[in-house]
Design an enzyme around this catalytic site. Structure first.
Site, mmCIF file in Angstrom:
data_model
loop_
_atom_site.group_PDB
_atom_site.id
_atom_site.type_symbol
_atom_site.label_atom_id
_atom_site.label_comp_id
_atom_site.label_asym_id
_atom_site.label_seq_id
_atom_site.Cartn_x
_atom_site.Cartn_y
_atom_site.Cartn_z
ATOM 1 N N CYS A 113 -10.394 -1.198 4.543
ATOM 2 C CA CYS A 113 -10.095 0.206 4.827
ATOM 3 C C CYS A 113 -11.319 1.100 4.711
ATOM 4 O O CYS A 113 -11.316 2.229 5.207
ATOM 5 C CB CYS A 113 -8.992 0.696 3.894
ATOM 6 S SG CYS A 113 -7.499 -0.323 3.926
ATOM 7 N N HIS A 248 -9.253 7.945 3.001
ATOM 8 C CA HIS A 248 -8.460 6.857 3.564
ATOM 9 C C HIS A 248 -6.988 7.180 3.369
ATOM 10 O O HIS A 248 -6.550 7.536 2.262
ATOM 11 C CB HIS A 248 -8.813 5.537 2.884
ATOM 12 C CG HIS A 248 -7.849 4.422 3.168
ATOM 13 N ND1 HIS A 248 -7.374 4.165 4.434
ATOM 14 C CD2 HIS A 248 -7.254 3.520 2.339
ATOM 15 C CE1 HIS A 248 -6.528 3.152 4.381
ATOM 16 N NE2 HIS A 248 -6.437 2.747 3.126
ATOM 17 N N ASN A 279 -0.599 3.755 6.887
ATOM 18 C CA ASN A 279 -1.912 3.236 6.528
ATOM 19 C C ASN A 279 -2.434 2.407 7.690
ATOM 20 O O ASN A 279 -1.930 1.322 7.967
ATOM 21 C CB ASN A 279 -1.783 2.376 5.262
ATOM 22 C CG ASN A 279 -3.104 1.772 4.811
ATOM 23 O OD1 ASN A 279 -4.074 1.736 5.556
ATOM 24 N ND2 ASN A 279 -3.126 1.268 3.587
#
Length: 323
Positions: A113, A248, A279
């Protein structure tokens, strides 16, 4: 050349929207449970035949058009992804072919990520060194390919999409200290290999996403505030100087817990794209930033903190000026 800047942004999301209510028919969960634990309401899911390359090229094409550049002007392409199926040729090489970019260095980067912010720093360094005048940095993920749809602890989190940025050289003193009026600030990056299993893909040829959720939450809320403050310091700023923060988009609870510790101004713009996109791993930071810029939510040239963490356990962040 005295630095680099984000010249333009672009993003892409698949058309299919997967709601919490629909997920509750697939696994033992509910809209209330998902929102309370994650803040997520919906996520986008790519079609079976839609690849990481398809999404990366779509986002990159928009960024390139917005920058007003010819494909031949791009000297470097970096794609941050952990879900691309093809090992060789790279996704970046395939994007170059799709967009007609003739001779750029092209490579993929897997830092989970934190991939986009890591790749952005690498492109900034390459431009500063004169190795390229313009670069394309892309975060693209098809997380639905690696989702265990029987695990309610992870399947509720994940979505698909891509975001891209064109990075261009700044000349003639156009960049001041740190992020400056139009630049990319110094990166703060690193990893904690003792926590390498905290976020991971498990299995060999058809892996599945897995994580130690509580461990990740404790690490993120305990460590990220200091990393954020250091990124600001290296840019010659304090958190109170920021116009926006794009972390993030892992979990709204993590975002809120981290940012409460930074003494931000009341009017600072906080990216909360996780609510509608879930996500999206390496795509989450550029996707959220591109959406905010497209809506005009951040003034051009205003300082924005980018901050990401993920598998490894790795992190990377920097202050940039909104294009």
């Amino acid at each position: 050349m005295s630095g680099s800047r984000i010249a333009a942004l672009g993003h892409y999301q698949p058309s299919r929207v997967l709601t919490n209510d629909e997920l509750s028919t697939m696994v033992d969960t509910s809209d209330e449970w998902i929102r309370r634990r994650t803040g997520i309401a919906t996520r986008r899911i790519a079609a079976p035949g839609e690849s990481v390359t398809d999404m990366a090229a779509a986002a990159a094409g928009k960024a390139l058009a917005s920058a007003g550049l010819r494909p031949s002007g791009i000297g470097l392409i970096a794609v941050a992804t952990c879900t691309a199926i093809d090992r060789c040729p790279s996704t970046a090489a395939q994007v170059a072919a799709r967009l007609g970019i003739p001779s750029a260095v092209a490579y993929d980067l897997n830092n989970g990520c934190a991939g986009f912010t890591t790749a952005l720093a690498g492109a900034d360094h390459a431009v500063r060194a004169g190795a390229a005048r313009h670069a394309l940095v892309i975060g693209a993920e098809k997380m639905s390919d690696v989702t265990d749809w029987t695990d309610r602890g992870t399947c509720v989190l994940l979505g698909d999409g891509a975001g891209a940025a064109v990075i261009s050289a700044v000349e003639d003193g156009g960049e001041a200290e740190g992020a400056g009026p139009a630049g990319i600030g110094p990166v703060v990056w690193g990893s904690d290999p003792t926590r390498a299993d905290a976020v991971r893909l498990v299995g060999e040829w058809h892996p599945r996403f897995a994580q130690e959720g509580q461990s990740v939450f404790r690490w993120a809320t305990g460590e990220l505030p200091a990393i954020a403050r250091e990124a600001c310091r290296r840019a010659g700023l304090t958190p109170a100087d920021l116009a926006a923060v794009v972390t993030h988009q892992a979990n709204l609870r993590i975002i809120e817990a981290v940012l409460r510790q930074l003494d931000l101004r009341d009017d600072v713009v906080i990216a909360q794209d996780v609510v509608e996109s879930g996500n999206t791993s390496a795509a989450s930071v550029p996707l959220a930033l591109s959406k905010l810029a497209e809506r005009g939510a951040i003034p051009s040239g205003a300082p924005v903190l980018l901050l990401a963490f993920g598998g490894g356990l790795s992190w990377a962040g920097q202050v940039v000026a909104c294009p």
